[in-house]
Design an enzyme around this catalytic site. Structure first.
Site, PDB file in Angstrom:
ATOM      1  N   ASP A  50       0.860  -1.177   0.000  1.00 45.10           N
ATOM      2  CA  ASP A  50       0.000   0.000   0.000  1.00 45.10           C
ATOM      3  C   ASP A  50       0.897   1.228   0.000  1.00 45.10           C
ATOM      4  OD1 ASP A  50      -2.588   1.452   0.359  1.00 45.10           O
ATOM      5  OD2 ASP A  50      -1.638   2.034   2.251  1.00 45.10           O
ATOM      6  N   GLU A  54      -1.371  -1.285  -6.257  1.00 46.16           N
ATOM      7  CA  GLU A  54      -2.582  -0.681  -6.795  1.00 46.16           C
ATOM      8  C   GLU A  54      -2.292  -0.016  -8.138  1.00 46.16           C
ATOM      9  OE1 GLU A  54      -5.169   0.946  -3.138  1.00 46.16           O
ATOM     10  OE2 GLU A  54      -3.109   1.680  -3.164  1.00 46.16           O
ATOM     11  N   CYS A 105     -12.768  -4.306   5.065  1.00 46.82           N
ATOM     12  CA  CYS A 105     -12.199  -5.048   6.189  1.00 46.82           C
ATOM     13  C   CYS A 105     -11.510  -6.297   5.660  1.00 46.82           C
ATOM     14  CB  CYS A 105     -13.279  -5.408   7.205  1.00 46.82           C
ATOM     15  SG  CYS A 105     -12.684  -6.396   8.594  1.00 46.82           S
ATOM     16  N   CYS A 115     -13.511  -9.610   7.529  1.00 45.88           N
ATOM     17  CA  CYS A 115     -14.841 -10.084   7.140  1.00 45.88           C
ATOM     18  C   CYS A 115     -15.239  -9.648   5.736  1.00 45.88           C
ATOM     19  CB  CYS A 115     -15.888  -9.596   8.148  1.00 45.88           C
ATOM     20  SG  CYS A 115     -16.124  -7.796   8.164  1.00 45.88           S
ATOM     21  N   CYS A 117     -17.628  -6.260  12.136  1.00 42.51           N
ATOM     22  CA  CYS A 117     -17.124  -7.319  13.022  1.00 42.51           C
ATOM     23  C   CYS A 117     -16.248  -6.801  14.148  1.00 42.51           C
ATOM     24  CB  CYS A 117     -16.366  -8.366  12.218  1.00 42.51           C
ATOM     25  SG  CYS A 117     -14.827  -7.736  11.483  1.00 42.51           S
ATOM     26  N   ASP A 119      -3.195   1.318   7.054  1.00 39.93           N
ATOM     27  CA  ASP A 119      -2.347   1.020   5.896  1.00 39.93           C
ATOM     28  C   ASP A 119      -2.070  -0.479   5.789  1.00 39.93           C
ATOM     29  OD1 ASP A 119      -2.191   3.724   5.240  1.00 39.93           O
ATOM     30  OD2 ASP A 119      -0.476   4.047   6.552  1.00 39.93           O
TER      31      ASP A 119
END
Length: 344
Positions: free
Chosen positions: A133, A217, A280, A283, A302, A309
């Site tokens: 990231d 990305e 997330c 989950c 959750c 990050d």
């Protein structure tokens, strides 16, 4: 190139100042001109522009014509044709066969870059995967929890350069003091760029020696660093804030890091960046409220807590390592969807 090389041989016999320069350096310049025209006719670049004194000054020698010797732990010397022995800061020992040496002029002075082949270098990893990231506060956060931050001297040089730029803006344009102030700004910026490039090389090399596959990305840095236009009622609204963000993004050098990863890593995968910071990793719930601030992520579904990050880096890794499965539609399902009776 062949035609101009013949003309160069005739020109060197007739003109003294042309003969005073190394012939291989002139031949390298003709080859570069020939390559530039080929790229232009293929549509890969613009029309070649004439070179100007003081702008991108550089010349190249063939490797077999130069000799490199180390003087001590910090300094070495190189013998260049038509020039002689020149002392330079030797940052590392050379290994392999020298192929060429390029001498170029930068705002920090003359520098030499020596190219070698068949070097003894540590092999990069071919297995293992990691998600990265890219950010501003934390430039590189890996999915394994490790991070890479910029050295402090880069921010210090940025403040120093902005101060020098304010001094240059108060000088009379065209004067000697204005030119001197501009050269000082250029030298500080060049030193900052050199420190950033060194950090990028060290960081990407360390990553590629640990992991064979890198997932990043698909970021469009050019679009992300466009200037804000504000509003008609308040033209300056958000412009200063966006300008600071653009400066921070460019200061990290996202594009430079991506380029280095592509030629160092065994495999690079680029994924869609949408919702990687809001999803997330535990989950899979997507909620913008889960990211409380720059560093904290608390899932509203959750209750999973993690560094924001790091959570984004894990999502990037999952998105790059999860195969896209296309649904297979059978003939019976097609008839059922179309409403036609089943064929006996």
């Amino acid at each position: 190139y062949v035609t101009q090389a013949r003309e160069l041989t005739i020109l060197r016999r007739e003109v003294d100042f042309v003969r005073a320069v190394s012939q291989t350096s002139q031949q390298y310049a003709l080859k570069a001109l020939d390559a530039a025209y080929r790229r232009f006719f293929k549509g890969l670049g613009g029309y070649p522009q004439p070179k100007k004194k003081g702008v991108n000054d550089a010349f190249t020698f063939n490797g077999r014509e130069i000799t490199v010797e180390r003087l001590n732990n910090r300094w070495g010397r190189v013998r260049l044709p038509k020039i002689g022995w020149v002392k330079f800061r030797m940052t590392r020992n050379l290994s392999g066969k020298i192929t060429e040496a390029t001498v170029s002029l930068t705002p920090l002075g003359w520098q030499i870059s020596i190219g070698c082949k068949d070097c003894d270098v540590q092999d990069f990893a071919t297995d293992g995967a990691v998600g990265i990231d890219r950010g501003v506060t934390v430039p590189l956060m890996l999915s394994d929890g490790s991070s890479y931050t910029l050295p402090g001297n880069i921010d210090a040089l940025d403040k120093k350069a902005r101060k020098a730029q304010r001094v240059a803006s108060r000088r009379k344009r065209g004067s000697r003091r204005h030119a001197k102030a501009q050269r000082r700004v250029a030298a500080i910026r060049a030193k900052q760029a050199r420190a950033r490039k060194h950090w990028s090389h060290v960081s990407t090399t360390d990553i590629c020696r640990k992991f064979g596959s890198v997932v990043i990305e698909r970021l469009r840095t050019r679009d992300m660093t466009k200037s804000a236009s504000g509003t008609m009622e308040n033209p300056g609204k958000n412009v200063a804030q966006k300008r600071g963000l653009n400066r921070a993004i460019l200061n990290v050098g996202w594009r430079q890091i991506e380029t280095m990863l592509f030629y160092k890593a065994h495999q690079v995968v680029k994924v869609d960046p949408r919702f990687t910071s809001q999803k997330c990793s535990c989950c899979g719930a997507v909620d913008s409220r889960s990211r409380e601030n720059q560093s904290r992520f608390v899932c509203t579904a959750c209750g999973f807590r993690a560094n924001a990050d790091h959570n984004a880096a894990v999502n990037i890794l999952h998105r790059g390592s999860t195969p896209i499965v296309e649904p297979q539609v059978t003939a019976a399902l097609k008839r059922e969807l179309s409403g036609k009776p089943e064929i006996p």
